[in-house]
Every structure is written in structure tokens, then in C-alpha cells.
Design a protein around this motif. Structure first.
Motif, PDB file in Angstrom:
ATOM      1  N   GLU A  56       0.817  -1.210   0.000  1.00 36.75           N
ATOM      2  CA  GLU A  56       0.000   0.000   0.000  1.00 36.75           C
ATOM      3  C   GLU A  56       0.849   1.258   0.000  1.00 36.75           C
ATOM      4  OE1 GLU A  56      -3.894   1.845   2.229  1.00 36.75           O
ATOM      5  OE2 GLU A  56      -2.850   0.143   3.096  1.00 36.75           O
TER       6      GLU A  56
ATOM      7  N   TYR B 234     -12.256   2.900   6.777  1.00 32.69           N
ATOM      8  CA  TYR B 234     -11.191   2.688   5.800  1.00 32.69           C
ATOM      9  C   TYR B 234     -11.835   2.610   4.424  1.00 32.69           C
ATOM     10  CZ  TYR B 234      -6.976   0.530   3.733  1.00 32.69           C
ATOM     11  OH  TYR B 234      -5.856   0.257   2.972  1.00 32.69           O
ATOM     12  N   ASN B 235     -11.891   3.717   3.727  1.00 38.77           N
ATOM     13  CA  ASN B 235     -12.501   3.697   2.400  1.00 38.77           C
ATOM     14  C   ASN B 235     -12.066   4.896   1.572  1.00 38.77           C
ATOM     15  OD1 ASN B 235     -14.500   5.885   3.078  1.00 38.77           O
ATOM     16  ND2 ASN B 235     -15.283   4.301   4.447  1.00 38.77           N
ATOM     17  N   ASN B 236     -12.419   4.850   0.291  1.00 38.58           N
ATOM     18  CA  ASN B 236     -12.122   5.941  -0.631  1.00 38.58           C
ATOM     19  C   ASN B 236     -13.384   6.752  -0.890  1.00 38.58           C
ATOM     20  OD1 ASN B 236      -9.375   5.229  -1.153  1.00 38.58           O
ATOM     21  ND2 ASN B 236     -10.070   3.607  -2.527  1.00 38.58           N
TER      22      ASN B 236
ATOM     23  N   ASP C  64      -6.871  10.458   1.792  1.00 30.91           N
ATOM     24  CA  ASP C  64      -6.442   9.395   2.687  1.00 30.91           C
ATOM     25  C   ASP C  64      -7.632   8.501   3.042  1.00 30.91           C
ATOM     26  OD1 ASP C  64      -4.040   8.555   4.538  1.00 30.91           O
ATOM     27  OD2 ASP C  64      -5.835   8.490   5.803  1.00 30.91           O
ATOM     28  N   LYS C  65      -7.348   7.219   3.328  1.00 30.72           N
ATOM     29  CA  LYS C  65      -8.418   6.272   3.657  1.00 30.72           C
ATOM     30  C   LYS C  65      -9.205   6.699   4.897  1.00 30.72           C
ATOM     31  CE  LYS C  65      -7.578   3.048   0.525  1.00 30.72           C
ATOM     32  NZ  LYS C  65      -6.581   3.812  -0.257  1.00 30.72           N
TER      33      LYS C  65
ATOM     34  N   CYS D 215     -11.444  -3.846  -3.904  1.00 36.41           N
ATOM     35  CA  CYS D 215     -10.968  -2.560  -4.405  1.00 36.41           C
ATOM     36  C   CYS D 215      -9.936  -2.796  -5.503  1.00 36.41           C
ATOM     37  CB  CYS D 215     -10.344  -1.751  -3.270  1.00 36.41           C
ATOM     38  SG  CYS D 215      -9.762  -0.108  -3.782  1.00 36.41           S
TER      39      CYS D 215
END
Length: 333
Positions: free
Chosen positions: A15, A86-88, A95-96, A145
Motif C-alpha cells: 500500500e 477505511y474507504n475511498n 487518505d483512507k 478494491c
């Protein structure tokens, strides 16, 4: 089917390397790291992100829903705090963790969705209309993802096809286009391309009509038994479990049926990296990293994650592969 090669973790982009590569993409677009931090023309947006007076993300209200047996997959769920944390959602930062920290500004009261285009019965629905017309179901789906991480999520929603049938698609309808809310005062990433990742907002997505009508495709209004939190796309988002996560457009305000293929945000931004179809496929790599394996985000810590093979169509090939019979999945990625 050719077996997936067994790769070590070293064969898949970590990552931190991915984030460095993403910064390089933004730099290529003219968005440098320095520009992201300069307190000059973008001071108002940057100060917003650094402030401590942002409204807290509201807790989701409990929802009434059923649990159809065929959709209660026996899979280990990703913990709720990771699904919501924790996502887009670039409208709230790159940032997540930014969406969970910043999405409390999103106003979801009096929300309306327009359904128009190639339909005989265009209509506008508010969320009360949706809850009254379409009984909700919990569906436990894999979520993959494009960045090569995955989750298992208990979404709550209803089949998109049921809504489209109410609008009565015409014989010209071949595609379905979606649009996210455009509200720069509520979604600061839309105010400034340096903060929002270089995207031209509002975010748009699309499906073929047969994909949209497939029973696995749902409009999602909740997760973990409660209404969607803003960072996950409140009050309504798209979930298509056999496609990469960026197809799951959030905070939808418009659905338009079309004759021609609609533009989609990431395909416009980088067409060689993000195709219109975006079907999960371990045999078609992203130009900058392998898609053969994925990092499953479960109950462990950030370093205690499970590396596992990526499944064709994210494990839903038995249900959806027939949609693409005769289609070259490498060319139509």
C-alpha cells in the motif's frame, strides 16, 4: 480456466508503494505534493481539513430488513469500524481515514433521486418513497478494491432492477448512468482539484442495462444493520459485487437511462488504467500492480492481514459470467 499463479506478498504492490505511485499520477496531472500543502490559493480548503470544528459523523439509524438465506454468505465479516473507517471517497480527502473524519458535513435530509432519460415514466423519489416502495434486504457481499484490498460487508438495500422497472425503460435504453451529489460546501474535495484528487466533479459512473438489472446489483442504504454513514455513501449508493469498488458510486442523486455508453469518472481520468467494465479479474493486471492476489481486511491489525487469491468476477462468476459471453475481457477491462 488457467489457474491463478501463487504469488508471494512481494509480488503484489504494497500500500505504501501504491500511495507513492498515486502521488506520481497526481503529479503527472499537474497536482504536486507541494501544491497539496501550499497555504496560498487553497488555504480555505486546507484549513478546513486541519480544523477541529467539523461536525461529527452521525450514527446511522437502525433499519428494518430481511435476511434472504441465499445472500447470507458464510464468510468472515470485516469489522464494522474498518468498513466505516477505511474507504475511498475523494470528495472528503485522499487518505483512507479522511472520509470518516470529514464526512459529517454531508447533509442527507430531504434527499431526492431523479430517474430520467430513456424511460416512459420519469420520476423523483425521496428516501421515504424508497423505503416504502422497496423492502430492504441484507446481503453479505465480497467487496474488492482495484487497489488489491478486499472486505466482506453486510450491505442493506434492494435490487436496482426493481427501481428501474418502475420507470419503465424504453427500447432505446442500453446503459444506466449515475451521478453523485455536487455540493462543494458540504464536500470540500469538490471545491478544489488539489484536494479532490484531480477529479472533475460530480463523480459519475455507469453500467450496461443488463448489468444494472441483474439481481446481484443493489442500491444500498445501510450497512451493519443501520443506515449508511456519510463516509460510506449516505443515504444511497450503488453496490455491484463482481466489479471493483470504484464502480460503487456513493451519495447518488441522479440515475439516467441512455442509449450510448455514459462517461465514467476514473475512465475519463486514466482510461488505460480504469476501464468501463471494471470486472474483478485476476488475469488482467492494473498497469502498475498485479491483480492476482488481494489483501483481505479482517479483524486483525494492519500488519495482520490475509493475502489470498483474487477470484474471477470476485467469486460471482457462476451468476454473472454469462453477461460477458463472447466479450474479450482483456480488451474490455
Amino acid at each position: 480456466m488457467k489457474p491463478v499463479n501463487k504469488l508471494t506478498e512481494n509480488d503484489v504492490t504494497p500500500e505504501d508503494v501504491f500511495n507513492a505511485q498515486r502521488r506520481q499520477v497526481l503529479k503527472t496531472l499537474g497536482i504536486s505534493a507541494a501544491a497539496l500543502s501550499l497555504p496560498t490559493a487553497h488555504a480555505d480548503v486546507l484549513s478546513w481539513f486541519k480544523g477541529n470544528d467539523r461536525p461529527k459523523t452521525p450514527a446511522g439509524a437502525p433499519l428494518n430488513f430481511t435476511k434472504p438465506k441465499q445472500y447470507q454468505a458464510d464468510l468472515p465479516l470485516t469489522p464494522e469500524d474498518k468498513v466505516t473507517g477505511y474507504n475511498n471517497f475523494y470528495e472528503f480527502g485522499l487518505d483512507k481515514a479522511d472520509p470518516a473524519a470529514n464526512a459529517g458535513t454531508l447533509k442527507t435530509t430531504d434527499w431526492k433521486i431523479d430517474i430520467d432519460g430513456e424511460v416512459e415514466k420519469p420520476l423523483t423519489l425521496n428516501m421515504d418513497d424508497i423505503y416504502q416502495r422497496f423492502p430492504l434486504e441484507q446481503r453479505i457481499y465480497r467487496m474488492r478494491c482495484v487497489e488489491a484490498w478486499s472486505m466482506v460487508v453486510p450491505w442493506i438495500g434492494f435490487e436496482l432492477g426493481k427501481l428501474l422497472k418502475v420507470a419503465s425503460p424504453t427500447s432505446n435504453a442500453r446503459y444506466v448512468a449515475f451521478q453523485t451529489l455536487y455540493a462543494p460546501d458540504e464536500m470540500p474535495g469538490q471545491k478544489d482539484r488539489f484536494i479532490g484528487g484531480g477529479i472533475n466533479y460530480p463523480y459519475v459512473e455507469g453500467l450496461r442495462l443488463d448489468e444494472a438489472m441483474h439481481p446481484l446489483t443493489i442500491l444500498t442504504t445501510g450497512v451493519y444493520g443501520k443506515a449508511l454513514p456519510p463516509q460510506n455513501g449516505a443515504p444511497i449508493r450503488l453496490t455491484v459485487p463482481w466489479k471493483y469498488g470504484f464502480k460503487g458510486i456513493k451519495s447518488i442523486v441522479k440515475i439516467t437511462l441512455m442509449k450510448d455508453m455514459p462517461p465514467t469518472t476514473w475512465n475519463q481520468l486514466a482510461p488505460n488504467e480504469y476501464g468501463f467494465y471494471a470486472n474483478v479479474n485476476p488475469h488482467v493486471d492494473h498497469p502498475r500492480w498485479s491483480q492476482a492476489t488481494e489483501r483481505f481486511i479482517g479483524s486483525g491489525g494492519i500488519l495482520d492481514v490475509k493475502r489470498q487469491p483474487t477470484r474471477l468476477f470476485n467469486g460471482y462468476a457462476g451468476q454473472v459470467a454469462s453477461l460477458y459471453r463472447g466479450l474479450d475481457l482483456r480488451e474490455n477491462f
